[in-house]
Design a protein around this motif. Structure first.
Motif, PDB file in Angstrom:
ATOM      1  N   ALA A 195       0.721  -1.206  -0.054  1.00  0.00           N
ATOM      2  CA  ALA A 195       0.036   0.061  -0.033  1.00  0.00           C
ATOM      3  C   ALA A 195       0.896   1.187  -0.008  1.00  0.00           C
ATOM      4  N   SER A 196       0.530   2.122  -0.875  1.00  0.00           N
ATOM      5  CA  SER A 196       1.377   3.278  -0.950  1.00  0.00           C
ATOM      6  C   SER A 196       0.687   4.435   0.165  1.00  0.00           C
ATOM      7  N   GLN A 197      -0.341   4.240   0.694  1.00  0.00           N
ATOM      8  CA  GLN A 197      -0.860   5.314   1.698  1.00  0.00           C
ATOM      9  C   GLN A 197      -2.021   4.474   2.153  1.00  0.00           C
ATOM     10  N   ASP A 198      -2.640   5.231   3.382  1.00  0.00           N
ATOM     11  CA  ASP A 198      -3.771   4.527   4.079  1.00  0.00           C
ATOM     12  C   ASP A 198      -4.889   4.790   3.191  1.00  0.00           C
ATOM     13  N   GLY A 199      -5.976   4.008   3.601  1.00  0.00           N
ATOM     14  CA  GLY A 199      -7.204   3.963   2.861  1.00  0.00           C
ATOM     15  C   GLY A 199      -8.089   2.494   3.170  1.00  0.00           C
ATOM     16  N   GLU A 200      -9.461   2.611   2.549  1.00  0.00           N
ATOM     17  CA  GLU A 200     -10.230   1.693   2.472  1.00  0.00           C
ATOM     18  C   GLU A 200     -10.378   1.113   1.030  1.00  0.00           C
ATOM     19  N   GLU A 223       1.688  -1.694   3.909  1.00  0.00           N
ATOM     20  CA  GLU A 223       1.207  -2.940   4.211  1.00  0.00           C
ATOM     21  C   GLU A 223       1.197  -3.763   2.959  1.00  0.00           C
ATOM     22  N   LEU A 224       1.371  -5.386   3.248  1.00  0.00           N
ATOM     23  CA  LEU A 224       1.427  -5.961   1.902  1.00  0.00           C
ATOM     24  C   LEU A 224       0.041  -6.367   1.296  1.00  0.00           C
ATOM     25  N   GLY A 249      -1.417  -6.674 -10.044  1.00  0.00           N
ATOM     26  CA  GLY A 249      -2.914  -6.601  -9.868  1.00  0.00           C
ATOM     27  C   GLY A 249      -3.240  -5.157  -9.725  1.00  0.00           C
ATOM     28  N   ASP A 250      -4.424  -4.615  -9.725  1.00  0.00           N
ATOM     29  CA  ASP A 250      -4.862  -3.393  -9.906  1.00  0.00           C
ATOM     30  C   ASP A 250      -5.725  -3.210  -8.454  1.00  0.00           C
ATOM     31  N   ILE A 251      -5.213  -2.447  -7.381  1.00  0.00           N
ATOM     32  CA  ILE A 251      -6.016  -2.189  -6.118  1.00  0.00           C
ATOM     33  C   ILE A 251      -6.526  -0.581  -6.278  1.00  0.00           C
ATOM     34  N   TRP A 252      -7.695  -0.402  -5.957  1.00  0.00           N
ATOM     35  CA  TRP A 252      -8.355   0.911  -5.745  1.00  0.00           C
ATOM     36  C   TRP A 252      -8.823   0.958  -4.443  1.00  0.00           C
TER      37      TRP A 252
END
Length: 412
Positions: A195-200, A223-224, A249-252
């Motif tokens: 993760a490049s930054q905090d989020g949901e 976080e991994l 993969g793509d994570i939004w």
């Protein structure tokens, strides 16, 4: 399409006047003579009829005493008559047709498709030097089957080739063989996506690797998210082998980004007070003054403006204005700074849109103070948060995920 047939058959636009026109048209209808586009204006009737029918109406004209006059001639028969006495036009048309046929019989463009290793320049040079095929060659001199065979023999890396002609273009389509060099193939390194930054997380697509989070999870920076090492378990459910596959993969995620920027007021304006005046009347070397400068004590900052008016030779009138002022931030300048802040904020929003980032909330406000302008707030965005790295996170290293002897190169 009807007008095309009428033009080919040729027709006339006629003007009819006087006599019994109603009887005239009845006679025409009885004899099958077609008339169209009929109009009546102040006793004058206009209509169109075919050229061959026009010669049939002479007896009807005599019977009904209708005067007929031709206003317009249209159609192929009249056009051919127009061309009959213009030999230069016929010669020009024939020359254009001959030139078109001549140019269409040659190749004027070479196109190559499917080539990556062999460049267009190399293939063009080969066709010109070895096959004698260049720009302007006759189409009849190009043997497509022979050219395909020669290309396959000359370039062994071409597995399939097709030659065809479209218009004045020679199109060569091919497929090149893909060479696999096992000795030169580098070992695949495990790659992790963190993760490049905090989020949901709101959307996640895993193409390779082992996902460690799912949609709806709250993530922290570093976080991994996707593990690039696949673990193979044995019958006792212990790790028997770890295979580096590389994470992809793509994570939004829904993230909140704070925005804060201060624009100081670099310019000041002067707030002027009431001016004091001094008038001096001079005749030659003599002068008399009215009023004085009340700010000579040096405690007040002021502007001194002097003007001299020549009323008559040797007679002068001088006016002195003393205007006190204080320096304050210019509201006009602050307005310009606010416009600059709004423009920069608009550019940031436009940059988000260009990157495909979805803006859920824009909570940035622009505040104006006496000496500055501030843009403060935050954005709620949906943006990609996956960041690829070849070094696993610290918690992954501690638990030994993917750090097997086989991956480290120890086969013992």
């Amino acid at each position: 399409m009807e007008w095309i047939f009428r033009w080919l058959r040729s027709y006339l636009t006629c003007r009819l006047k006087g006599g019994d026109m109603e009887r005239f048209f009845n006679l025409c209808r009885y004899q099958g003579i077609e008339c169209w586009d009929m109009s009546l204006d102040e006793g004058v009737c206009r209509c169109c009829m075919y050229l061959d029918d026009f010669w049939k109406i002479r007896p009807f004209v005599r019977k009904t005493r209708v005067r007929v006059r031709i206003e317009k001639r249209c159609g192929l028969a009249f056009f051919m008559g127009f061309l009959k006495h213009r030999k230069g036009l016929w010669i020009g048309m024939a020359g254009c047709i001959v030139m078109l046929c001549f140019l269409s019989a040659h190749i004027w463009k070479l196109e190559f498709y499917g080539n990556s290793y062999y460049t267009d320049e190399r293939l063009t040079k080969y066709l010109d030097t070895a096959e004698g095929i260049g720009f302007g060659i006759w189409k009849s001199k190009v043997d497509g089957a022979l050219l395909e065979e020669n290309l396959r023999l000359t370039f062994p890396d071409i597995s399939w080739v097709s030659v065809r002609m479209e218009g004045t273009s020679l199109i060569v389509s091919m497929e090149e063989m893909v060479k696999y060099d096992a000795a030169g193939k580098k070992q695949t390194l495990p790659r992790y996506i963190c993760a490049s930054q905090d989020g949901e997380i709101v959307s996640m697509v895993t193409r390779s690797g082992v996902p460690k989070v799912t949609v709806g999870n709250t993530i922290k920076k570093g976080e991994l998210l996707i593990d690039g090492v696949m673990e193979i378990l044995d019958e006792s459910l212990t790790v028997a082998e770890s295979i580096p596959v590389g994470a992809d993969g793509d994570i939004w995620a829904k993230v909140t980004e704070n925005y804060s920027k201060t624009y100081p007021a670099g310019l000041e304006s002067r707030n002027y007070g009431r001016a004091a005046w001094k008038f001096t009347f001079s005749i030659g070397s003599r002068s008399i003054s009215f009023g004085k400068n009340p700010y000579e004590d040096g405690e007040t900052v002021y502007d001194h403006i002097t003007r001299v008016y020549d009323w008559w030779p040797g007679i002068h009138i001088q006016t002195d204005a003393f205007r006190p002022y204080t320096n304050v931030p210019s509201w006009e300048t602050l307005s310009e700074i606010k416009g600059e802040a709004e423009k920069e904020l608009s550019d940031i929003i436009h940059e988000f849109e260009e990157k495909g980032v979805q803006i859920l909330e824009n909570n940035v406000k622009i505040l104006m103070y006496e000496d500055r302008v501030e843009a403060v707030g935050d954005f709620v965005l949906i943006k990609p948060v996956g960041e690829g790295t070849d070094i696993p996170p610290e918690d992954t290293q501690i638990h030994g995920i993917g750090e097997t002897d086989e991956y480290n190169g120890n086969n013992d």
